[in-house]
Design an enzyme around this catalytic site. Structure first.
Site, PDB file in Angstrom:
ATOM      1  N   TYR A  81       0.815  -1.221   0.000  1.00 53.08           N
ATOM      2  CA  TYR A  81       0.000   0.000   0.000  1.00 53.08           C
ATOM      3  C   TYR A  81       0.848   1.271   0.000  1.00 53.08           C
ATOM      4  O   TYR A  81       0.624   2.171  -0.809  1.00 53.08           O
ATOM      5  CB  TYR A  81      -0.908  -0.025   1.233  1.00 53.08           C
ATOM      6  CG  TYR A  81      -1.882   1.125   1.365  1.00 53.08           C
ATOM      7  CD1 TYR A  81      -1.704   2.103   2.344  1.00 53.08           C
ATOM      8  CD2 TYR A  81      -3.002   1.214   0.535  1.00 53.08           C
ATOM      9  CE1 TYR A  81      -2.614   3.147   2.473  1.00 53.08           C
ATOM     10  CE2 TYR A  81      -3.912   2.260   0.670  1.00 53.08           C
ATOM     11  CZ  TYR A  81      -3.716   3.216   1.646  1.00 53.08           C
ATOM     12  OH  TYR A  81      -4.616   4.246   1.770  1.00 53.08           O
ATOM     13  N   LYS A  92       0.951   4.765  -2.429  1.00 51.69           N
ATOM     14  CA  LYS A  92       0.662   6.098  -1.898  1.00 51.69           C
ATOM     15  C   LYS A  92       1.847   7.049  -2.088  1.00 51.69           C
ATOM     16  O   LYS A  92       1.666   8.246  -2.303  1.00 51.69           O
ATOM     17  CB  LYS A  92       0.260   6.019  -0.416  1.00 51.69           C
ATOM     18  CG  LYS A  92      -1.105   5.365  -0.215  1.00 51.69           C
ATOM     19  CD  LYS A  92      -2.166   6.010  -1.105  1.00 51.69           C
ATOM     20  CE  LYS A  92      -3.580   5.599  -0.773  1.00 51.69           C
ATOM     21  NZ  LYS A  92      -4.593   6.287  -1.602  1.00 51.69           N
TER      22      LYS A  92
END
Lengths: 313, 313
Positions: B169, B173
């Site tokens: 993740y 980002k």
């Protein structure tokens, strides 16, 4: 990761797995590792380049016990990255490598508006996945076999900042930083060191390739970049690896960016980082404003460019 | 991008395109935009959620001229994203939206060595591609039709730093930051504003889903995070959008990270950023050392965890 009190990492006798090891930074790093007594396995796609690279490594062999091997795989695929690692292990008495150096990758700068979907996907494949898959395969193997090893990513100055033309590449290089910072914490569970090198422009075959599509304005903005040869970059990378630096740079401009974007990542000597950070707070906004001005000055020429290519209604 | 001398952006009468608009941050932002007089088109991959969201938007309608619409598309697919945009434009007199807010996304935290190839691929889709594709499709149309508008990405505190469990993740980002910083500069050629919001933990349905797979050590490290409701986050986001801030945050912890990783990204008020930066250089290494200690203290328990799952010999 604290550098204090840790012995310098010594390549002698270690098995080093270098991706992208047939040209550019990867080849230069492999050469240094061999000169310092390591066994080296290199992986890349092009078999001809791999063979030529091995011949070069032979010319700097230090002892007859050193083992060199090459394997041809496409590392943008998870499956091939796992197979490549298994081939490397099988070719080295079934032992997991001691150090994995992820030098594979490349970029294709262009205006975002001109990029096709395939080019965006390829940008992430060649900037991020080409290293992430190998890191994933190697971490699992090192964790499984309790190998206390090293994994070193190769990002770019464009992992700390960005510039017009790099919309398919800079995200991938930022993503590598995100991955390396996550794994630096997480792989402590397995005593695996995670490091990441941020080279500036390197005068390599990859750089020649890049300049074929690079927008003129990007070339103009990069005019004053000094750049490094692959050998200079490899020296800096290996010096940082040996000293266990979490983030490694090889030129002062990228070092300023490192200190200015440090956040929670480990830094270097506190006062030096502080000074660089202060310098960055003043210099970087000024640099950004000159870039913005240059781009604003390019609008009319770019309008013609878009119309010629039918990108304006 | 300078915020000086620019009038605040006013949603009234604007056509706003909100991805992930059926729940969480996207829905909260859509409600605020409707309350402030905007037309809103929401897209998500969630038919039931979209219908419920539409009813909520109706309940805060300000004038009968306001137009709302909802569309069910998988935004991780480039083709679907282009179809979604076409549908949105067809229903709006063929015009591209004035502003696009990319709220879609989600995380599935796990230990890296437990992640499958699908976990990693999906992780990047749900954190990066789910916004990058829409930015790509919308910007091509804005450039083609000379629309001077806004595009706002939604990253996360995990776009400025990372921690155990987020290897699928945090890279995505961080990549969004790389993309936003590239486009902020590049889109000066077109008069398109590019902004990016970095929310902290938000108590949304997405957060509940995340906690189903999150490692216990990650939960422990996040214990002291205060977090925001979706509506609080949406207020922070919209305030930043209106004042044309390049990087927007909604909580003081992420503010410190923003100032400490600023590099060449535009900041806020110079003295404030400097103060936060100084605070960051003192506090963040301490936080990092705390995390390192917690992680190394967990190694023994984790060894048993891996052995149970046959991830260790």
């Amino acid at each position: 990761m604290s550098c204090f009190g840790k012995r310098t990492w010594d390549p002698k006798g270690k098995h080093c797995y270098v991706t992208g090891g047939s040209t550019g930074l990867g080849l230069a790093l492999s050469t240094l590792l061999v000169q310092q007594g390591a066994d080296v396995s290199i992986v890349a796609r092009n078999e001809k380049n791999l063979k030529a690279a091995i011949e070069k490594l032979e010319t700097v062999r230090q002892s007859k016990d050193q083992k060199f091997a090459y394997y041809s795989y496409s590392l943008t695929s998870a499956r091939e990255s796992q197979e490549a690692l298994q081939a490397v292990i099988a070719g080295h008495n079934g032992e997991t490598p001691d150090g994995v150096f992820l030098c594979a990758g490349g970029s294709k700068p262009k205006f975002f508006v001109e990029m096709s979907g395939e080019e965006l996907v390829q940008g992430m494949d060649m900037g991020y996945w080409v290293q992430a898959w190998t890191a994933w395969a190697a971490s699992k193997e090192m964790a499984r076999t309790r190998k206390k090893g090293k994994i070193c990513f190769v990002s770019s100055t464009l992992g700390y900042m960005s510039l017009i033309g790099y919309a398919s590449y800079s995200p991938a290089k930022h993503a590598l930083r995100g991955l390396a910072d996550t794994l630096r914490f997480e792989l402590q569970l397995y005593n695996i060191d995670v490091q990441i090198f941020f080279p500036c422009t390197m005068y390599t075959p990859g750089y020649e390739e890049e300049n074929k599509t690079k927008p003129k304005i990007t070339l103009k903005l990069e005019e004053s970049d000094s750049g490094l040869t692959a050998e200079q970059a490899a020296h800096a990378m290996l010096a940082g690896i040996k000293d266990h630096h979490s983030h490694i740079t090889g030129d002062w401009i990228t070092t300023v960016f490192r200190a200015s974007t440090k956040g929670a990542s480990p830094g270097r000597f506190f006062l030096k980082d502080w000074a660089l950070n202060i310098f960055g707070c003043i210099a970087l906004p000024i640099w950004r404003m000159t870039v913005d001005r240059e781009i604003n000055g390019h609008v009319a020429e770019h309008e013609t460019y878009l119309e010629e290519r039918g990108l304006r209604a | 991008m300078s915020c000086f001398g620019r009038r605040p952006w006013d949603p009234r009468g604007k056509h706003c395109y909100v991805t992930g608009g059926s729940s969480g941050l996207g829905l909260a932002l859509s409600l605020l935009l409707v309350e402030q007089g905007a037309d809103v088109s929401i897209v998500a991959f969630d038919e039931e959620g979209l219908i419920a969201a539409r009813e909520r938007l109706e309940s805060v309608r300000q004038t009968r001229d306001q137009r709302f619409a909802e569309y069910n598309y998988d935004l991780t697919s480039a083709e679907a994203v282009q179809d979604a945009l076409r549908a949105v434009m067809n229903d709006h007199d063929g015009r591209v939206p004035d502003a696009t807010f990319l709220c879609a996304g989600g995380a599935t935290p796990k230990f890296f060595v437990e992640m499958t190839k699908e976990d990693l691929t999906r992780g990047l889709e749900m954190s990066y591609w789910i916004q990058a594709w829409t930015a790509w499709a919308v910007s091509q149309e804005m450039i083609r039709t000379r629309k001077k508008g806004k595009i706002c990405f939604v990253s996360s505190t995990l776009g400025y730093m990372s921690v155990v469990g987020y290897a699928s993740y945090a890279p995505g980002k961080h990549a969004l930051r790389g993309l936003a910083d590239t486009l902020r500069s590049e889109f000066k050629l077109y008069g398109i504003d590019v902004q990016i919001f970095f929310p902290c933990t938000m108590y949304t349905p997405g957060y509940e889903r995340e906690n189903l797979t999150k490692p216990e050590i990650t939960l422990k490290l996040e214990e002291s995070d205060p977090g925001l409701t979706a509506m609080q986050a949406a207020h922070g986001m919209l305030n930043g959008i209106k004042s044309h801030k390049s990087h927007i945050t909604g909580d003081w912890i992420t503010e410190i990270f923003r100032a400490s990783t600023q590099g060449s990204s535009p900041g806020h008020f110079f003295l404030k950023d400097w103060g936060l930066n100084v605070l960051g250089t003192l506090v963040l290494p301490l936080w990092r050392m705390y995390v390192d200690m917690t992680v190394t203290g967990h190694a023994h328990e984790h060894d048993a965890y891996l052995t149970e799952r046959k991830l260790r010999d």
